[in-house]
Enzyme design. Structure first.
Site, short mmCIF file in Angstrom:
data_model
loop_
_atom_site.label_atom_id
_atom_site.label_comp_id
_atom_site.label_asym_id
_atom_site.label_seq_id
_atom_site.Cartn_x
_atom_site.Cartn_y
_atom_site.Cartn_z
N LYS A 260 0.83 -1.21 0.00
CA LYS A 260 0.00 0.00 0.00
C LYS A 260 0.87 1.27 0.00
O LYS A 260 0.63 2.21 -0.75
CB LYS A 260 -0.94 -0.02 1.21
CG LYS A 260 -1.72 1.25 1.43
CD LYS A 260 -2.59 1.59 0.23
CE LYS A 260 -3.02 3.03 0.23
NZ LYS A 260 -4.26 3.29 0.86
N CYS B 256 -3.46 10.93 1.78
CA CYS B 256 -2.86 9.63 1.44
C CYS B 256 -1.49 9.82 0.79
O CYS B 256 -0.46 9.52 1.38
CB CYS B 256 -3.77 8.88 0.49
SG CYS B 256 -5.46 8.81 1.05
#
Ligand code: SAJ
Length: 416
Positions: A216, A270
């Protein structure tokens, strides 16, 4: 199917859509959140965040009784933790992940854990966090066994399955994206695959927890590095008097080149955050990843400099900033480079500042208090002598560009 009840811990941008999608598959979903307002809103069949179509699905699953929200943990077959993992700025310039929300989630669910439960960490986390989560659960529940000690035979299964959905497309991507499933043992992964197979049409690819965590972080760092490359090119091209947008288009015609778009900086919670988790884990090794962050964080200041120089050409400058959100066609202002640019401009006393943001109703107080006015695009084009494109919202892309040509335009997104 042995999973009947799922508790989703954290009902934000990821947790709420995930809870709603699982509930729509017929499972009983209990949403757990510390925010009483969010809990009350959801139980009334409403939503407290902006995401296309989310209101429709939440209303439907609350009406059927498949989703309900609470502030107090209840027993369930599966617990999915989807809480924020922001970073903490240190005085020495380090960016450390703040895992306190995960620790609080662990302490909230530990009292209701039962043998056979699966705990999934969905929050984007530094490598090793799933092991920490398991350790916090174990400390709170010494009567149960965990995979770090008992592997496949543990009472509680623990896995990391990072969310990978794009804001604005969450409901589609939750179902269509492949999922990386990183169990702390094979039995943990198998159990997690059982859950995700109920609503994911993409493939569920199994690995271990540490690799899933790194996967991720790698995805978002890859994007950050690519955008940093584009942002650096934009500054180089300005100096060499080349149109960077034309350049990127031309280079991307090569079959193995795919450069992303330059912009006024990288925002959101993010891409601008996650690469720091790799840098913090391996400060000596992660040089390129760190530099990409610094390059992208420097871009807003470059744009501010361009605006200041343009405004200096006028006696009574009126600067209109188009867009405040962190990217196109959303209302999310968190970590937005556009917002940062406008805020910094207000400290520079360069003239009157107008903001156009079609996705919000009122000017944020950080700007309103400094005299920035929220106006329509028409008003901005009428009043301003400097127009700055900070976000490529669809309203700006389709606007008649002849009006722009009468002004000094700084187009950080290449919509012109
Ligand atoms: N941006 C550019 N140029 C580009 C693309 C983006 O300047 O070519 C800027 C945007 O304007 C924005 C920032 O980057 O300020 C981030 O936007 P984004 O659309 O790249 O990403 P996010 O933050 O909305 O979502 C990302 C996604 N990650 C990847 O595409 C690898 C999403 O799939 C993740 O689930 C999400 O982060 C997350 O939650 O981690």
């Amino acid at each position: 199917m042995t999973i009947k009840t799922v508790s989703v811990v954290g009902l934000g941008y990821i947790g709420l859509p995930t809870a709603a999608v699982i509930a729509s598959r017929g499972m009983q979903v209990i949403g757990l959140d510390v925010n009483q307002h969010a809990v009350d809103t959801i139980n009334a069949g409403d939503i407290h965040i902006v995401e296309p179509d989310l209101d429709i699905i939440v209303r439907a699953v609350v009406a059927t009784g498949n989703l309900r929200a609470t502030t107090v943990a209840e027993p369930a077959d599966v617990f999915m933790v989807a809480v924020p993992t922001p970073f903490i700025h240190s005085d020495t310039g380090e960016h450390k992940a703040n895992l306190s929300y995960i620790e609080s989630a662990a302490n909230a669910i530990a009292p209701v854990l039962e043998k056979g439960n699966l705990v999934i960490l969905e929050s984007t986390s530094p490598v090793g966090t799933t092991e920490k989560l398991a350790a916090w659960l174990q400390a709170a529940r010494p009567d149960l066994s965990f995979p770090q000690d008992k592997g496949d035979t543990a009472d509680i299964k623990v896995a990391h399955c990072p969310e990978r959905v794009l804001p604005g497309y969450v409901l589609q991507e939750l179902v269509s994206n492949d999922r990386v499933i990183g169990g702390m043992s094979k039995a943990c992964s198998d159990r997690a695959v059982e859950l995700y197979s109920t609503f994911v049409r993409g493939e569920c690819v199994v690995t271990n927890a540490r690799t899933a965590e790194m996967a991720k972080l790698t995805e978002n760092s890859f994007r950050d590095v690519n955008i940093a490359f584009a942002n650096e090119l934009s500054v180089i091209c300005d100096k060499l008097k080349i149109n960077v947008w034309e350049l990127v288009k031309l280079a991307n015609r090569h079959p193995r080149v795919n450069i992303l778009n330059p912009g006024p900086g990288v925002g959101g919670h993010c891409i601008a955050v996650d690469p720091w988790f790799i840098v913090d884990s391996c400060p000596e090794e992660a040089n390129l990843i760190r530099q990409a962050r610094l390059t992208n964080d420097a871009k807003p200041y470059y744009v501010i400099d361009q605006i200041t120089k343009a405004a200096d050409e006028f006696k009574r400058p009126v600067v209109a900033c188009l867009g405040l959100a962190f990217k196109a066609d959303i209302d999310d202002l968190r970590e937005s480079p556009a917002l940062q640019i406008v805020e910094e401009l207000t400290n520079k006393d360069i003239g009157d500042i107008l903001a156009v943001e079609p996705n919000i109703q009122a000017i944020p107080s950080v700007l309103g208090d400094k005299g920035v006015e929220l106006v329509s695009l028409e008003t901005a084009l009428e009043k301003a002598n400097v127009i700055v494109v900070l976000v490529d919202h669809k309203q700006f892309k389709v606007a008649d560009k002849t009006e722009f040509s009468k002004k000094v335009v700084i187009d950080s997104r290449g919509i012109m």
